[in-house]
Write a protein that holds these residues in place. Structure first.
Motif, PDB file in Angstrom:
ATOM      1  N   LEU A   1       3.296   9.642  -4.818  1.00 20.75           N
ATOM      2  CA  LEU A   1       2.607  10.928  -4.849  1.00 20.75           C
ATOM      3  C   LEU A   1       3.564  12.065  -4.484  1.00 20.75           C
ATOM      4  O   LEU A   1       3.495  13.151  -5.066  1.00 20.75           O
TER       5      LEU A   1
ATOM      6  N   TRP B   1      -5.784   8.244   3.627  1.00 22.75           N
ATOM      7  CA  TRP B   1      -4.495   7.541   3.632  1.00 22.75           C
ATOM      8  C   TRP B   1      -3.762   7.737   4.951  1.00 22.75           C
ATOM      9  O   TRP B   1      -3.154   6.794   5.485  1.00 22.75           O
TER      10      TRP B   1
ATOM     11  N   PHE C   1      -1.129   5.831 -10.658  1.00 23.09           N
ATOM     12  CA  PHE C   1      -1.891   5.610  -9.430  1.00 23.09           C
ATOM     13  C   PHE C   1      -3.013   4.602  -9.621  1.00 23.09           C
ATOM     14  O   PHE C   1      -3.409   3.930  -8.667  1.00 23.09           O
TER      15      PHE C   1
ATOM     16  N   GLY D   1       1.666   4.033  -3.170  1.00 20.75           N
ATOM     17  CA  GLY D   1       0.747   5.097  -3.559  1.00 20.75           C
ATOM     18  C   GLY D   1       1.098   6.420  -2.916  1.00 20.75           C
ATOM     19  O   GLY D   1       0.975   7.484  -3.537  1.00 20.75           O
ATOM     20  N   ASP D   2       1.571   6.378  -1.678  1.00 20.65           N
ATOM     21  CA  ASP D   2       1.943   7.605  -0.976  1.00 20.65           C
ATOM     22  C   ASP D   2       3.309   8.108  -1.409  1.00 20.65           C
ATOM     23  O   ASP D   2       3.484   9.295  -1.703  1.00 20.65           O
TER      24      ASP D   2
ATOM     25  N   THR E   1       0.807  -1.229   0.000  1.00 22.82           N
ATOM     26  CA  THR E   1       0.000   0.000   0.000  1.00 22.82           C
ATOM     27  C   THR E   1       0.836   1.272   0.000  1.00 22.82           C
ATOM     28  O   THR E   1       0.386   2.315  -0.486  1.00 22.82           O
TER      29      THR E   1
ATOM     30  N   TYR F   1      -6.270   9.204  -6.096  1.00 26.24           N
ATOM     31  CA  TYR F   1      -5.243  10.003  -6.765  1.00 26.24           C
ATOM     32  C   TYR F   1      -5.327   9.842  -8.285  1.00 26.24           C
ATOM     33  O   TYR F   1      -4.940  10.746  -9.032  1.00 26.24           O
TER      34      TYR F   1
ATOM     35  N   LEU G   1      -1.124   1.408  -9.071  1.00 24.38           N
ATOM     36  CA  LEU G   1      -0.770   1.257  -7.657  1.00 24.38           C
ATOM     37  C   LEU G   1      -1.992   1.005  -6.788  1.00 24.38           C
ATOM     38  O   LEU G   1      -1.907   0.295  -5.775  1.00 24.38           O
ATOM     39  N   GLY G   2      -3.144   1.574  -7.162  1.00 22.74           N
ATOM     40  CA  GLY G   2      -4.368   1.317  -6.409  1.00 22.74           C
ATOM     41  C   GLY G   2      -4.803  -0.135  -6.508  1.00 22.74           C
ATOM     42  O   GLY G   2      -5.246  -0.737  -5.515  1.00 22.74           O
TER      43      GLY G   2
ATOM     44  N   THR H   1      -5.475   5.664  -2.976  1.00 19.17           N
ATOM     45  CA  THR H   1      -4.599   5.632  -4.148  1.00 19.17           C
ATOM     46  C   THR H   1      -5.412   5.694  -5.434  1.00 19.17           C
ATOM     47  O   THR H   1      -5.025   6.392  -6.389  1.00 19.17           O
TER      48      THR H   1
END
Length: 373
Positions: A30, A109, A166, A26-27, A23, A93, A169-170, A90
């Protein structure tokens, strides 16, 4: 609740680490792509900065409540909810535009990460014997996700833009749900009571200084160094520099945990912190020392990563363990959130020697105070 066996503690730590590894990209991606492609997300550069800070703000305010949920409902429930929330954030985003819509995703998040971060510190330390080694191995697993995500995300964004990154990634984040389902369902136990507002302990002060210097100032400085070295491919250069941090953690965090098992987590934390401060000080001299100092600091930081959790657990046994882990994570977030703000203000104004020397002195002072405790 009886304590876990060594095999159970190892298995639970791996599952929690895998949940966060799937997970976290995604952060981290970004942070790389939002400032570079702010207009494509319908925000200004200033609004992008607010969005990147928002997840830390909600964690600072919400870690105590998340820790309470974790202890009452158990790691499985907390991390399943967190994995679902992280995947939704995610995917947000990839599909949402504008500061308010993206702000909701960032807050979601932030709370998700708080739960998974507590699990990744609490489960390796649930059994004191071998806690540092488990923490090191878990940190290595966690780092794989951001490292691969940053490298692949930067490359894909160059071809297809940030939004498809994203979306991919989600979907990957959804794979964290089966990993979270393998976590123990039993609650941690009664949450230790104590004053809601209290002066920070020595470890909390160290966590703040670590977040400020090595999570905030240094990471921003590392990205700027890489972008200056390769100005025609700033996005790829910054992505590679950030990925270097996680590659170092993959390789060295298990070594840091194993070494702490032999010499003690707290003495090693103090010694490595002072060494990292030396690396920061050398950054200020620039010239031929610049890149060797940066690489040395990255490597020392990787060795340090698994140590705060075992130190906090050792100093706060029993029901006080999870609140102490949440508290030191909160102070680290406060420092890490302050670091980029200071970097934006101070980097253009202060000589490098003053900025990095001051950061080194701050980290050294906090480390020596922790040793005297």
């Amino acid at each position: 609740m009886s304590g876990p066996t060594a095999a159970e503690a190892d298995r639970h730590s791996r599952s929690a680490a895998l949940t966060l590894a799937l997970t976290l990209p995604g952060d981290t991606v970004l942070y790389l792509l939002l400032p570079l492609h702010a207009a494509e997300f319908g925000v200004t550069l200033a609004e992008a900065g607010i969005l990147l800070a928002a997840n830390r703000l909600v964690r600072i305010l919400g870690y105590g409540q998340v820790a309470g949920l974790y202890t009452r409902r158990g790691p499985r429930t907390a991390c399943c909810f967190a994995a679902i929330a992280a995947a939704l954030a995610t995917l947000g985003y990839a599909t949402l535009s504008g500061v308010w819509a993206l702000l909701i995703a960032r807050l979601l998040w932030g709370l998700a990460f708080a739960a998974m971060n507590i699990a990744n510190q609490a489960l390796p330390t649930a059994l004191p014997e071998g806690a540092a080694r488990r923490s090191g191995r878990a940190r290595s697993i966690v780092a794989v996700g951001p490292m691969v995500g940053l490298l692949a995300g930067a490359a894909l964004a160059e071809v297809a833009g940030p939004r498809p990154v994203f979306m991919v990634l989600g979907v990957i984040a959804l794979l964290a749900i089966p990993a979270a389902l393998r976590l123990p369902s039993e609650p941690e136990g009664k949450l230790a009571s104590g004053p809601r507002f209290a002066l920070p302990a020595a470890l909390d002060v160290w966590s703040f200084c670590f977040g400020l210097t090595l999570d905030g100032l240094f990471v921003i400085g590392l990205s700027l160094l890489a972008a200056e070295a390769l100005p025609t491919g700033a996005g790829l250069a910054a992505g590679a520099a950030l990925a270097l941090r996680y590659a170092a953690e993959i390789l060295l965090s298990p070594a840091g945990g194993a070494l702490a098992h032999r010499v003690g987590a707290k003495p090693l934390l103090v010694g490595l912190s002072i060494a990292a401060a030396g690396g920061l000080a050398l950054l200020g001299w620039g010239g031929l020392l610049l890149w060797p100092a940066a690489v040395a600091t990255v490597l020392i930081r990787a060795l340090l990563q698994p140590l705060p959790g075992p130190v906090a657990a050792e100093e706060n046994p029993g029901p006080a363990r999870v609140p102490a882990l949440a508290r030191q994570a909160t102070w680290r977030d406060i420092g890490a959130g302050t670091g980029p703000l200071l970097a934006g203000v101070l980097l253009p104004l202060l000589p490098a020697l003053v900025l990095w020397g001051g950061a080194a002195a701050l980290l050294t002072g906090a480390s020596l105070a922790l040793r005297r405790r």
